[in-house]
Every structure is written in structure tokens, then in C-alpha cells.
Design an enzyme around this catalytic site. Structure first.
Site, PDB file in Angstrom:
ATOM      1  N   ASP A   1      -6.726  -6.615   1.364  1.00 44.46           N
ATOM      2  CA  ASP A   1      -7.351  -7.180   3.190  1.00 44.46           C
ATOM      3  C   ASP A   1      -8.808  -6.510   3.996  1.00 44.46           C
ATOM      4  OD1 ASP A   1      -6.572  -5.282   4.328  1.00 44.46           O
ATOM      5  OD2 ASP A   1      -4.706  -5.733   5.125  1.00 44.46           O
TER       6      ASP A   1
ATOM      7  N   ASP B   1      -7.353  -1.539  -0.722  1.00 47.68           N
ATOM      8  CA  ASP B   1      -6.952  -2.544   0.165  1.00 47.68           C
ATOM      9  C   ASP B   1      -7.518  -4.321  -0.092  1.00 47.68           C
ATOM     10  OD1 ASP B   1      -5.089  -4.816   1.475  1.00 47.68           O
ATOM     11  OD2 ASP B   1      -3.692  -2.710   2.230  1.00 47.68           O
TER      12      ASP B   1
ATOM     13  N   HIS C   1       0.644  -1.180   0.167  1.00 51.82           N
ATOM     14  CA  HIS C   1      -0.284  -0.093  -0.200  1.00 51.82           C
ATOM     15  C   HIS C   1       0.407   1.613   0.083  1.00 51.82           C
ATOM     16  CE1 HIS C   1      -4.552   0.502   1.117  1.00 51.82           C
ATOM     17  NE2 HIS C   1      -4.337   2.136  -0.466  1.00 51.82           N
TER      18      HIS C   1
ATOM     19  N   ASP D   1     -10.109  -0.305   3.222  1.00 45.38           N
ATOM     20  CA  ASP D   1      -8.830  -0.937   3.795  1.00 45.38           C
ATOM     21  C   ASP D   1      -9.319  -1.419   5.796  1.00 45.38           C
ATOM     22  OD1 ASP D   1      -6.083  -1.443   5.023  1.00 45.38           O
ATOM     23  OD2 ASP D   1      -5.552  -0.194   3.883  1.00 45.38           O
TER      24      ASP D   1
ATOM     25  N   HIS E   1      -7.086  -1.720   8.029  1.00 44.88           N
ATOM     26  CA  HIS E   1      -6.031  -0.959   8.492  1.00 44.88           C
ATOM     27  C   HIS E   1      -5.893   0.591   7.747  1.00 44.88           C
ATOM     28  CE1 HIS E   1      -4.573  -4.733   7.993  1.00 44.88           C
ATOM     29  NE2 HIS E   1      -3.749  -5.078   9.081  1.00 44.88           N
TER      30      HIS E   1
ATOM     31  N   ASP F   1      -3.886   2.653   7.983  1.00 46.72           N
ATOM     32  CA  ASP F   1      -2.561   3.449   7.689  1.00 46.72           C
ATOM     33  C   ASP F   1      -1.904   4.861   8.092  1.00 46.72           C
ATOM     34  OD1 ASP F   1      -2.167   0.493   6.403  1.00 46.72           O
ATOM     35  OD2 ASP F   1      -2.961   1.435   4.205  1.00 46.72           O
TER      36      ASP F   1
ATOM     37  N   HIS G   1       4.220   0.362   4.743  1.00 43.12           N
ATOM     38  CA  HIS G   1       2.468   0.559   3.462  1.00 43.12           C
ATOM     39  C   HIS G   1       1.890   0.735   5.305  1.00 43.12           C
ATOM     40  CE1 HIS G   1       2.057  -3.954   5.626  1.00 43.12           C
ATOM     41  NE2 HIS G   1       2.500  -3.372   6.194  1.00 43.12           N
TER      42      HIS G   1
ATOM     43  N   GLU H   1      -1.927  -4.874  -2.227  1.00 35.91           N
ATOM     44  CA  GLU H   1      -1.300  -5.890  -1.454  1.00 35.91           C
ATOM     45  C   GLU H   1      -1.860  -7.291  -1.903  1.00 35.91           C
ATOM     46  OE1 GLU H   1       0.092  -5.196   0.940  1.00 35.91           O
ATOM     47  OE2 GLU H   1       0.136  -3.714   1.270  1.00 35.91           O
TER      48      GLU H   1
END
Length: 294
Positions: free
Chosen positions: A223, A221, A95, A118, A120, A122, A135, A266
Site C-alpha cells: 500500500d 507494504d 504486516h 508503507d 502507514h 504502523d 497490522h 499486504e
């Protein structure tokens, strides 16, 4: 549409996402885009350095000089694409490539907004990162909050402003990120919010928050999806978006007409099974471009 690969895995803690662009292409990306009536120009890959032949440098910002060098080339490609009236589709890579995507957009348009789909946030910074993996920092960098180490002649910082950033599907936030989010006017829709409100309301509210002048970018992303649906990612987190929730998210993005650029990051084919995650990435790109069941 200009497809820009970024074969970079230096920002991640696990190897393999540098092969993500190839896996996504192999899953039929160009044919899918063209089936929707879009011309697809593939500009190849911006190549990242190899970890084994690259100095880690500052442990709080692992491999940052090499990451910046790759992101500067991504920014150049993205700026060239939008100046030529192409929709830039950036394929990661980890990312951290979004630093280049957002930097290139801001170079042309000035400040803009971003939908960050995402698991996360980030939003780690050198002083808060638990790993030093870049990332986990691209959104903080794009907001101009990650320090002077992220500055470059290739982009302007900040590239986006907090009042035009929305996070969707968030469910793994580090303590430093949580403190920062309490200070910022970023809209955060956790998976609990998705459960309570439903995807449609969440995405409508998120898009309303990020709409405005300059550019609107969508950063996906993989994930963000539940690992049972998208297992080929380096940092899976249980309890993510379902297959249909993810598709509806991107369908609503397409219906809004707001997004002028997209990155998909990712995808790690080493951790995948029969290229399923890359195939799903292609399907989600199609939904973002207007594909429908009927």
C-alpha cells in the site's frame, strides 16, 4: 534465498491477505529470482489461524495470541535462514508478520535497522489504536514500545532502535502515532517529502539513517504504492508511490548493498484485478535483488 510464506490475515481489518503468498508465487516469483542468478528455496507457508475459529480476545489487540503464535514460527524460519547464510524473503500476509521477521533477525544479530516502505506508520499501541488491528502495530512492537503483550521467548525486544528506522512513502498517520514520532529519532519521509526532494534523495537519506551493525531489513507494504498502481491491498491510501518511484526505491536499496532481508506484505488477491498487485510485487522483489532495465 529462502522464501518464507506467512498466510496470516488476523492482523488486518479486511480478509484476504492470507492468500497473498500464493498470489505472489503464482505471479512467477521463483522464476524471476532464478533469472537473476539466485538460487530460490521455497520453504512453504507458516499457516495462520482462521478468524472464524479463533477468539478475538482483547479488542485493543485483536487475535494477538494467534498472531504471536504464527509470528514465532516466522521468527524461527527467519533465524534458521540467516544462520544458514540464506537471504530471507518473507511473503505476507498482513504486516503483523514483520514482528516475526524482525524478531528472528534480532535473535541472530542483535539490534538492527529497518527501512519501512508503507503508507502507514504502523506505530499504534494498545492504548492508541483506533481499530485494535495488530497490522497497525508491528513497528511499535519491534521498537519495544507496544507493551509486554508482544514479548516472546522466540525473539528479543527491542529488535530495532529508533535511530536506525526510516519510514518512506508515509501519508496516513493516526494521532497517537504522530505524538510518538515527535518523541523518537525515527526518520520519516512522507509523500510530501518525496514530492519535494525526489525519491533518490529520500532513499539515500533513509539508507544512511538505518545503516549500521547487526542487520538491515527492508519491509515493503504494497500500500506504499498508489492504489491506481497497486489496487489489491486492504488499506489503500491515495497519493502513493508511482510505478517508477517504487522501482527506483528498490533499485537504490539493491545498489546500497545494505539489505540482508526483505518482506513483502499486504497483497490481497480478493481485491486485486488479474493478479496485478502480486505481479508488481514480484517485479519489485527483482529490483531489490539487482534487476535493471539494461
Amino acid at each position: 534465498m529462502a522464501v518464507i510464506g506467512a498466510s496470516l490475515d488476523l492482523g488486518a481489518g479486511r480478509r484476504g491477505v492470507d492468500m497473498g503468498p500464493s498470489a505472489i508465487r503464482y505471479a512467477g516469483l521463483a522464476a524471476k529470482i532464478e533469472s537473476l542468478g539466485h538460487r530460490c528455496l521455497d520453504w512453504g507457508n507458516v499457516e495462520g489461524a482462521v478468524a472464524e475459529a479463533t477468539s478475538v480476545g482483547d479488542e485493543r489487540l485483536r487475535f494477538l495470541p494467534a498472531i504471536k503464535e504464527a509470528c514465532e514460527r516466522v521468527a524461527e524460519c527467519v533465524a534458521r535462514a540467516v544462520e544458514s547464510d540464506y537471504f530471507p524473503l518473507v511473503l505476507g500476509g498482513d504486516h503483523s508478520v514483520a514482528i516475526g521477521t524482525l524478531g528472528g533477525l534480532a535473535r541472530v544479530y542483535g539490534l538492527g535497522g529497518a527501512l519501512w516502505i508503507d503508507a502507514h506508520a504502523d506505530l499504534n499501541r494498545p492504548e492508541t489504536t483506533p481499530t485494535g488491528n495488530v497490522h497497525g502495530m508491528p513497528l511499535a512492537a519491534a521498537l519495544g514500545l507496544a507493551g509486554p503483550e508482544f514479548e516472546s521467548e522466540a525473539w528479543r525486544l527491542p529488535a530495532v532502535t529508533p535511530d536506525r528506522v526510516a519510514l518512506v512513502a508515509t501519508r496516513s498517520v493516526d494521532p497517537g502515532e504522530a505524538r510518538l514520532l515527535r518523541e523518537l529519532d525515527v526518520r520519516v519521509f512522507t509523500m510530501s517529502d518525496v514530492d519535494k526532494l525526489g525519491v533518490e534523495q529520500v532513499v539515500h537519506e533513509a539508507l544512511s539513517h538505518i545503516a549500521g551493525p547487526g542487520f538491515v531489513h527492508v519491509s515493503l507494504d504494497m500500500d506504499a504504492l498508489d492504489p491506481e498502481v497497486a489496487g489489491g491491498v486492504g488499506t489503500p491510501v491515495r497519493g502513493g508511490l508511482s510505478y517508477r518511484e517504487a522501482h527506483l526505491t528498490l533499485e537504490l536499496v539493491a545498489e546500497s548493498g545494505l539489505a540482508g532481508s526483505l518482506d513483502v506484505v499486504e497483497v490481497n488477491p480478493i481485491l486485486d484485478r488479474e493478479n496485478e498487485t502480486a505481479t508488481l510485487a514480484v517485479e519489485l522483489v527483482a529490483s531489490a535483488l539487482g534487476a535493471r532495465i539494461l
